[in-house]
Design a protein around this motif. Structure first.
Motif, PDB file in Angstrom:
ATOM      1  N   SER A   1     -47.648   4.122   6.875  1.00  0.00           N
ATOM      2  CA  SER A   1     -48.384   4.305   8.036  1.00  0.00           C
ATOM      3  C   SER A   1     -49.926   4.430   8.036  1.00  0.00           C
ATOM      4  O   SER A   1     -50.810   4.362   8.988  1.00  0.00           O
ATOM      5  CB  SER A   1     -47.926   5.490   8.576  1.00  0.00           C
ATOM      6  OG  SER A   1     -48.150   6.782   7.800  1.00  0.00           O
ATOM      7  N   THR A   2     -50.503   4.773   6.706  1.00  0.00           N
ATOM      8  CA  THR A   2     -51.829   4.713   6.416  1.00  0.00           C
ATOM      9  C   THR A   2     -52.294   3.231   6.098  1.00  0.00           C
ATOM     10  O   THR A   2     -53.676   3.209   5.903  1.00  0.00           O
ATOM     11  CB  THR A   2     -52.177   5.631   5.456  1.00  0.00           C
ATOM     12  OG1 THR A   2     -52.006   5.460   4.462  1.00  0.00           O
ATOM     13  CG2 THR A   2     -51.487   7.022   6.006  1.00  0.00           C
TER      14      THR A   2
ATOM     15  N   ASP B   1     -53.139  -3.547  11.257  1.00  0.00           N
ATOM     16  CA  ASP B   1     -52.532  -2.068  10.882  1.00  0.00           C
ATOM     17  C   ASP B   1     -51.165  -2.419  10.209  1.00  0.00           C
ATOM     18  O   ASP B   1     -50.440  -3.170  10.498  1.00  0.00           O
ATOM     19  CB  ASP B   1     -52.534  -1.160  12.391  1.00  0.00           C
ATOM     20  CG  ASP B   1     -51.642   0.225  11.907  1.00  0.00           C
ATOM     21  OD1 ASP B   1     -51.952   0.687  10.715  1.00  0.00           O
ATOM     22  OD2 ASP B   1     -50.852   0.528  12.861  1.00  0.00           O
TER      23      ASP B   1
ATOM     24  N   GLN C   1     -50.397   7.159  -0.228  1.00  0.00           N
ATOM     25  CA  GLN C   1     -50.273   7.651   1.005  1.00  0.00           C
ATOM     26  C   GLN C   1     -49.186   6.745   1.556  1.00  0.00           C
ATOM     27  O   GLN C   1     -49.250   5.561   1.334  1.00  0.00           O
ATOM     28  CB  GLN C   1     -51.542   7.861   1.900  1.00  0.00           C
ATOM     29  CG  GLN C   1     -52.620   8.651   1.490  1.00  0.00           C
ATOM     30  CD  GLN C   1     -52.247  10.010   1.627  1.00  0.00           C
ATOM     31  OE1 GLN C   1     -51.322  10.354   2.565  1.00  0.00           O
ATOM     32  NE2 GLN C   1     -53.280  10.962   1.278  1.00  0.00           N
TER      33      GLN C   1
ATOM     34  N   THR D   1     -53.652  -0.652   5.960  1.00  0.00           N
ATOM     35  CA  THR D   1     -54.271  -1.657   6.446  1.00  0.00           C
ATOM     36  C   THR D   1     -54.028  -2.803   5.636  1.00  0.00           C
ATOM     37  O   THR D   1     -54.424  -2.798   4.532  1.00  0.00           O
ATOM     38  CB  THR D   1     -55.794  -1.242   6.737  1.00  0.00           C
ATOM     39  OG1 THR D   1     -55.853  -0.005   7.210  1.00  0.00           O
ATOM     40  CG2 THR D   1     -56.403  -2.381   7.607  1.00  0.00           C
TER      41      THR D   1
END
Lengths: 443, 112
Positions: B54-55, B66, B51, B57
């Motif tokens: 932006s997803t 983030d 993904q 962590t």
């Protein structure tokens, strides 16, 4: 391993001369180092399966030779003696490592078939496959950085020490050692194969090998006074490399072209520097000091390299060098043909440096004014392209300054010579530019 | 044989702006890549697409933040773990890995 009396390296009948004569033995070892290093290392690497180990074993073999040859005389085939000794050592180490591993069952892993290797290779070198091409292509593998390729080639193929290589490239020994170590580690960890490329990859892979040899030579040639002896030695090694490659790949025209180029360039080396160590331009060189032997050999090679299809960049550059070498004087040089060759070279290998050299040659046919306009165009082009920064290329400024000088535009010439000076580091080249400035009354 | 990780790096904005045709072309190319890899004598051990960053962590010690570990223009977007004879074979296979704009990095897996 059962010792086979026929294949023992110290069998007496193959030896001749030099027993107890230390100087004779030393010179035989030096000679074998220069001639046989690549063959011995390449043949040992296949047994060792690891370049580091192979290098260690070959160094040991040369050390052992000093003692053995002093006692028993120099063998009739020093290369075979060294190969057998180094390969035997490598096999011993591999066996020991395997034994050690067998005692640690957790670490057992599949073993490359060592048994396939004949431990008792006799002194007859014909029994040992010539692995020099594998070695060269591995050193110049595209997965290695360019500077690592050249360092590895000089170290593993030519047998130069890290110290010597560092000296030639003007970096510290520690930096060069780190570079070589990192490259060797990558070869082992990433499993860069010990092999010569297949036909479909050959053009690209061979191109890299040729450019490594060419770069080794130009490094030596650019600043011949920078580190005098080392640089002359490096130039000679580069020529040796090209010669060796041609012997191994006699049908490759660009290999022939490269050897021709190096010989035809090196033919002028003695005349390039005067007694005071100053750089002498082509037009002022004493042509009697040129190496006629190299010129003859080089022109013979270039004639063959040009035949049989579209000529490559090295053959074309060699052809240009040959025209310079054959000219009785600078003025009598066949400039129109040189310009024509540069035109072809621009199509085969377009580069700003070639364009600059072509402009200089055109100035001899069409006058400095025409060439100056061409150089101005090159400058504009370089400024637009930015990435291809010929603007920072010292020869552009030097060539432009020379044209301005010839046109009598002294003030501009002085300014441009000063620009060239700012970009130049080599002692001999700087001295030359300063001399020009003095001649123009601007010392 | 040895294992190599082929890491796919691509410009995420290019992916975001890609047309349906381009998506389709790349996905089909990944489908073909499996066969091509086998034809070259290699084997895909595992693979995955990630993904977007932006997803992501990141975790460093106890600190959770983030976003990706390192901000780069071309981000890690997927991987193939392959089995190959040597680096030459791995590189020949890597050249066939479909990417949109970016490229791939080939890393040997460490053997203990």
């Amino acid at each position: 391993m059962t010792p086979d009396p026929r294949s023992r390296p110290d069998r007496g009948d193959a030896f001749h001369g030099g027993v107890g004569d230390a100087a004779y033995v030393r010179s035989a070892i030096e000679d074998a180092h220069r001639r046989e290093w690549a063959f011995v290392l390449a043949a040992t690497a296949r047994v060792a399966g690891d370049l580091d180990l192979a290098e260690e074993c070959v160094q040991d073999a040369y050390l052992a030779a000093l003692d053995a040859w002093t006692r028993q005389g120099v063998p009739s085939s020093p290369g075979a003696w060294l190969t057998t000794t180094a390969r035997r050592r490598a096999l011993d180490v591999c066996r020991r490592r395997r034994t050690l591993r067998d005692k640690l069952p957790l670490l057992v892993e599949p073993e490359p078939a060592l048994e396939g290797v004949d431990a008792g290779d006799g002194p007859d070198c014909a029994a040992v496959p010539d692995d020099r091409l594998r070695l060269i292509f591995t050193c110049c593998h595209p997965a290695l950085a360019g500077e690592a390729q050249i360092a590895l080639t000089l170290r593993l193929v030519c047998g130069l020490t890290t110290r010597q290589i560092a000296h030639a490239f003007l970096v510290s020994e520690a930096t060069m050692a780190a570079r070589v170590t990192r490259a060797k580690k990558k070869i082992a960890a990433a499993r860069i194969p010990y092999r010569a490329p297949d036909a479909d990859e050959l053009p690209d892979r061979l191109g890299r090998v040729l450019s490594v040899i060419h770069l080794a030579y130009t490094t030596a040639h650019t600043d011949p006074t920078g580190a005098e002896l080392m640089h002359r030695d490096l130039a000679a090694r580069a020529i040796d490399l090209a010669r060796m490659l041609l012997a191994l790949m006699p049908d490759e025209r660009e290999v022939r072209g490269l050897l021709a180029l190096l010989l035809l360039t090196d033919a002028r080396a003695a005349a390039r520097i005067d007694a005071q160590g100053r750089l002498v331009l082509l037009e002022d060189q004493d042509r009697d000091r040129w190496n006629r032997g190299f010129i003859e050999e080089g022109t013979g090679l270039v004639a063959r390299a040009l035949r049989g299809g579209r000529p490559g960049r090295y053959a074309l550059q060699a052809a240009i060098a040959a025209l310079h070498d054959e000219a009785v004087s600078y003025q009598d040089t066949d400039w129109p043909q040189i310009v024509e060759l540069y035109d072809v070279l621009m199509r085969v290998w377009p580069s700003p440096v070639v364009a600059l050299n072509r402009a200089a040659a055109r100035s001899m046919v069409y006058g400095p004014q025409a060439a100056l306009a061409e150089i101005a165009e090159l400058e504009q082009h370089a400024a637009r392209a930015k990435a291809d920064s010929l603007a920072g290329y010292r020869y552009l400024a030097a060539a432009k300054a020379d044209l301005l000088r010839r046109l009598g535009r002294t003030e501009e010439a002085v300014l441009t010579y000063r620009q060239a000076l700012e970009l130049t580091e080599g002692t001999a080249e700087r001295e030359f530019l300063l001399r020009r400035l003095r001649e123009l009354g601007a010392g | 044989m040895a294992e190599y990780m082929i890491l796919l790096f691509d410009d995420e904005t290019a992916w975001a702006e890609a047309s349906p045709d381009e998506y389709d072309r790349i996905f089909k190319a990944h489908g073909r890549f499996q066969e091509q890899c086998a034809e070259l004598g290699g084997r895909i051990v595992s693979s995955g697409a990630l993904q977007p960053t932006s997803t992501a962590t990141s975790v460093r010690g106890d600190v959770v933040t983030d976003g990706p570990f390192a901000e780069t223009k071309e981000a890690l977007g997927g991987y193939y773990l392959i089995d190959a004879q040597d680096l030459d074979q791995a590189l020949a296979i890597a050249k066939l890995v479909p990417v949109l704009r970016g490229g791939v990095e080939v890393r040997p897996i460490m053997v203990f």
